[in-house]
Structure formats: structure tokens, C-alpha cells
Design a protein around this motif. Structure first.
Motif, short mmCIF file in Angstrom:
data_model
loop_
_atom_site.label_atom_id
_atom_site.label_comp_id
_atom_site.label_asym_id
_atom_site.label_seq_id
_atom_site.Cartn_x
_atom_site.Cartn_y
_atom_site.Cartn_z
N ALA A 197 0.83 -1.21 0.00
CA ALA A 197 0.00 0.00 0.00
C ALA A 197 0.86 1.26 0.00
O ALA A 197 0.55 2.24 -0.68
N THR A 198 1.95 1.23 0.75
CA THR A 198 2.87 2.37 0.76
C THR A 198 3.44 2.62 -0.63
O THR A 198 3.59 3.76 -1.07
N LYS A 199 3.77 1.52 -1.31
CA LYS A 199 4.30 1.64 -2.67
C LYS A 199 3.26 2.27 -3.59
O LYS A 199 3.58 3.12 -4.43
N GLN A 200 1.99 1.86 -3.44
CA GLN A 200 0.93 2.43 -4.27
C GLN A 200 0.79 3.93 -4.02
O GLN A 200 0.64 4.72 -4.96
N ILE A 201 0.84 4.30 -2.72
CA ILE A 201 0.71 5.72 -2.40
C ILE A 201 1.87 6.52 -2.98
O ILE A 201 1.70 7.63 -3.49
#
Length: 452
Positions: A197-201
Motif C-alpha cells: 500500500a505504501t508503494k501504491q501511495i
């Protein structure tokens, strides 16, 4: 690079191994310093009983009796003064006994070899299968001195149990490693999801779906992360809207200036048209200047660092000064401004508060029809600015502090508004720990109340 899952497994396995070694060492120490003496006393009493029984028993039964004692789980060595020795039970790993020890026992001294064993961290003395790890007691049989050395046969007593214990420990370790691996994978799974999720953000995708329903700290982390991603998405949408609004606000006067400048280049325009075009360019330039100033003001207020220079202010004098500066705009629309004021001192930044009154009174003039009235009142550290203008709907009231938000321009007949004035007012009021409230009715008017 090791993953979090691998690191967790390695750390857990290392903790288990170190804990086992520490537990064994502490247990060994407990035996050496606490239990060893008690164990020696019990063995000594048993050896004395055997020696007494041998003394009382006819010599023809000694051999059978000692064989029986060996079968019951003891290791027994019987030495004569002549040097002859006989052993019963499981053989020792090291059957040598110092000659001085044998001599002392033959002379009547009890040998306590269990407590005499040297301490070793990783070898439990109870299992040390040597002849010196025994109790030696003197025995007199038919007038001849003997030395009886005796200890429990650990191999015989615990042989099967040791095999069972070894299998139990091995299976415990294997199942522990297996279940730890499964549990660690379950623990790490939401962390992996958070990493993705951090990568997506970081790639600009703020609509993150985290399927984490745990109630522990990781579940709380996932919950807060979802909330953060939602707020980031809202901030990103606001940023895009802000950039779009700024671009629109700048593009409109620039387009007007460009078109008017092109028209001025024509040779067939009259002097009157040339003056009109010049005034239009000046007007749009002032609009751009006002927009840039308001944007800079908002930027400085958003930082909230060293913005408010507080001092004591006489609100009555300040608001009267603002009214005098706007009296020309009010007279153009034949608007009557009624002041019901009294001396009122507050602590605040005079320049910022001056901008608050200027924006609110200017808006009151702008939204009040020709011949209307504006009433400014002081009441219990409150400033009320009331007009009988066009008013606002509930939906408009909820959005008036949004940046670049404008009410229906067709109703206000104003094309110069940037939609930033009330955003600046709200920010300044908040920085002064004050409150601003608005009540409005369409067709009746609007009242702004600032409470210090």
C-alpha cells in the motif's frame, strides 16, 4: 537483503536456542549449588544401609546381595585391603579411584565424591558416570576392612526416559519451528500489505484497500494507514483543484490582457477605444496582483510560524478606520453603514485583523443591493457584521471558507472576486484562537459573528 519474515524466523529460532542453553546452564547451576548436597546425603544414607546389611549378612550371601543391588539401579564397587575389587551394576566410564581415597575409606573415613566434583557449565554432575562421582563408606566383614563405593545408575534408571525425553525435545523443537513459521507468516502478512500500500501511495494511488480486520497493534496501524491514505487522497484532490482554480483565475485575466493588447495594435481604433482598452488592461493587471497577494497571504498563514505578532488593539478605532477606507464603495451603491460600537480591546495582530474587517465589510457592501444597510455591532467581545443583502443557502454557507469557492456570480454581478477572501478570514480568526460563525437567509441578509 533479508525480508522481515526471514528476520523474524531467525530471531525467534535464535531466542529459542539461547533460551534452551540458558535454561540448561541455570538448571545445572541449581543442581550443583542446591540439589547436589541433598542428593549426596540420600546416597550416603543408602550406602550406609547397604554396608550395615553386608555386615549383618552371612558372607555366603554377599555376592548375590550386591548383584541384586546392582540390578535395582545402583553402581557398586567393593574393594578389600588386599587390593582385590569387585564391581556390580553398569560399568563406569572411568573406574579409576585415587589410592589415597581408597586408603582413607579403608581407615574409616566417608568419601563424599559427589560434592567434590568440579563444576562444569555444560555437563550436569548428576550424569557424570565416573567412579569418583560416588559415595565411599567403610565396611567391616568378618574382621576385614572393605571400602564400598556406590552411586545411582542413571543410565539404567533413566535410559528409556532419556530416549523418550530426547524424542520429546526433538519433536517439540520441530513443531515449535513449524508453528512459529506459520504464525510469523500470519503476523508478517499485513505488514507486507502495508508495504504494498505504501508503494501504491508513493506512485500516486491513494485508493488503498487493506483487508486487515485484526484488533491488535497491527490492525490499529492498518486502520490509521487507511485513514491517512484517505486524507492524502483528499489533499491530493484539493491540490489538483487548487492548481486548477489558480490556473483558471490566472488564465482569465491573461486572456483578456492578451486580446486587449492585440486590439490596441490595430490602426483603426479611436482614442476612446484606446483608453477603454488601456483601462481594461490595468483592471486585469490589478486583479492578477490582488490574486498573487492573496495567494502569498494564504501561504504565509498556512505556515503558522511567526505570523501573528500580538499586541493590544482597540477594535472600535480599527473598524472605524476600515469603514472610512471603504466609504466610497458604500456611497456608490447608496449603502448606509450603521456603527453601534464601544471601546473594546483584544490581543492580536493589527495587520491581520485589519484584513479580516476589510474583507467582511467589503463583502457586505458587495452583496448588499443599492440602498441597503450594513449594521456593525460590538457585544461581549463579539463583532457582528450584518447586511440585508442577497443572503446564502445552507449549501453555500458550508462552502464559503473553501479556497476559490464563489457564490453565484450572476447574482452578485462581480467578476473580480478570487474566492480567497473568506478563506483568509477563517485562517486569521483561527490563528487568533477566535471563532467565526455565519447565519444567512436568501433575500434577507447575512450576519458574520467573530468571538474573541
Amino acid at each position: 537483503m533479508r525480508s522481515f519474515y526471514v528476520r523474524m524466523l531467525l530471531i525467534t529460532f535464535a531466542v529459542m536456542i539461547l533460551s534452551s542453553l540458558l535454561a540448561f546452564t541455570l538448571a545445572n547451576g541449581y543442581y550443583q549449588f542446591v540439589l547436589q548436597e541433598q542428593n549426596e546425603e540420600k546416597i550416603e544414607q543408602t550406602a550406609r544401609d547397604v554396608a550395615q546389611f553386608l555386615t549383618d549378612l552371612p558372607s555366603t550371601y554377599h555376592e548375590d546381595y550386591l548383584i541384586h543391588v546392582g540390578e535395582l539401579g545402583y553402581q557398586v564397587t567393593l574393594l578389600q585391603e588386599s587390593g582385590f575389587s569387585s564391581h556390580y551394576g553398569t560399568p563406569y566410564r572411568d573406574a579409576s579411584i585415587p589410592s589415597d581415597v581408597i586408603a582413607e575409606v579403608l581407615e574409616g573415613t566417608v568419601y563424599r565424591g559427589i560434592t567434590a566434583q568440579e563444576f562444569e557449565w555444560f555437563v550436569t554432575g548428576f550424569f557424570n558416570n565416573v567412579a569418583t562421582n560416588t559415595i565411599g563408606v567403610p565396611v567391616q566383614i568378618e574382621g576385614e576392612n572393605y571400602a564400598l563405593f556406590m552411586r545411582p545408575d542413571v543410565e539404567q534408571n533413566l535410559g528409556e526416559f532419556r530416549s523418550f525425553l530426547a524424542i520429546l525435545l526433538v519433536l517439540t523443537l520441530l513443531f515449535s519451528f513449524l508453528f512459529i513459521a506459520i504464525a510469523a507468516k500470519r503476523i508478517v502478512k499485513p505488514v507486507v500489505s502495508l508495504t504494498e500500500a505504501t508503494k501504491q501511495i508513493s506512485e500516486g494511488e491513494f485508493h488503498v484497500d487493506l483487508n486487515v480486520r485484526r484488533q491488535d497493534e497491527i490492525g490499529q496501524l492498518a486502520k490509521h494507514f487507511k485513514s491517512m491514505s484517505k486524507e492524502l487522497g483528499q489533499l491530493d484532490a484539493m491540490r489538483q483543484e487548487f492548481v486548477s482554480n489558480v490556473s483558471h483565475e490566472i488564465q482569465s485575466p491573461l486572456a483578456t490582457i492578451s486580446a486587449t493588447s492585440h486590439a490596441l495594435q490595430a490602426n483603426d481604433i479611436s482614442d476612446k477605444e484606446r483608453v477603454t482598452y488601456s483601462e481594461l488592461i490595468e483592471k486585469e493587471s490589478l486583479r492578477l496582483s490582488s490574486l498573487s497577494k492573496q495567494l502569498l497571504t494564504l501561504a504565509s498563514l498556512d505556515q503558522e510560524t511567526d505570523v501573528v505578532n500580538k499586541e493590544t488593539i482597540n477594535l472600535e478605532e480599527q473598524i472605524k478606520g476600515v469603514v472610512r477606507s471603504l466609504i466610497y464603495q458604500a456611497q456608490q451603491k447608496d449603502i448606509y453603514i450603521q456603527l453601534d460600537t464601544m471601546p473594546c480591546a483584544v490581543t492580536g495582530d493589527p495587520l491581520l485583523l485589519h484584513q479580516v474587517w476589510e474583507n467582511l465589510i467589503f463583502n457586505a457592501i458587495k452583496f448588499t443591493p443599492t440602498g441597503g444597510t450594513i449594521h456593525i455591532t460590538f457585544k461581549d467581545r463579539q463583532v457582528l457584521i450584518q447586511d440585508n443583502g442577497v443572503g446564502m443557502t445552507e449549501h453555500q454557507i458550508k462552502r464559503i471558507y473553501e479556497r476559490f469557492y464563489k457564490v453565484d456570480e450572476a447574482r452578485t454581478h462581480d467578476q473580480n472576486s478570487t474566492g480567497l477572501g473568506l478563506s483568509i478570514v477563517k485562517k486569521i480568526v483561527d490563528l487568533h484562537d477566535a471563532e467565526i460563525n455565519v447565519t444567512s437567509t436568501v433575500g434577507i441578509g447575512t450576519t458574520f459573528t467573530i468571538t474573541f
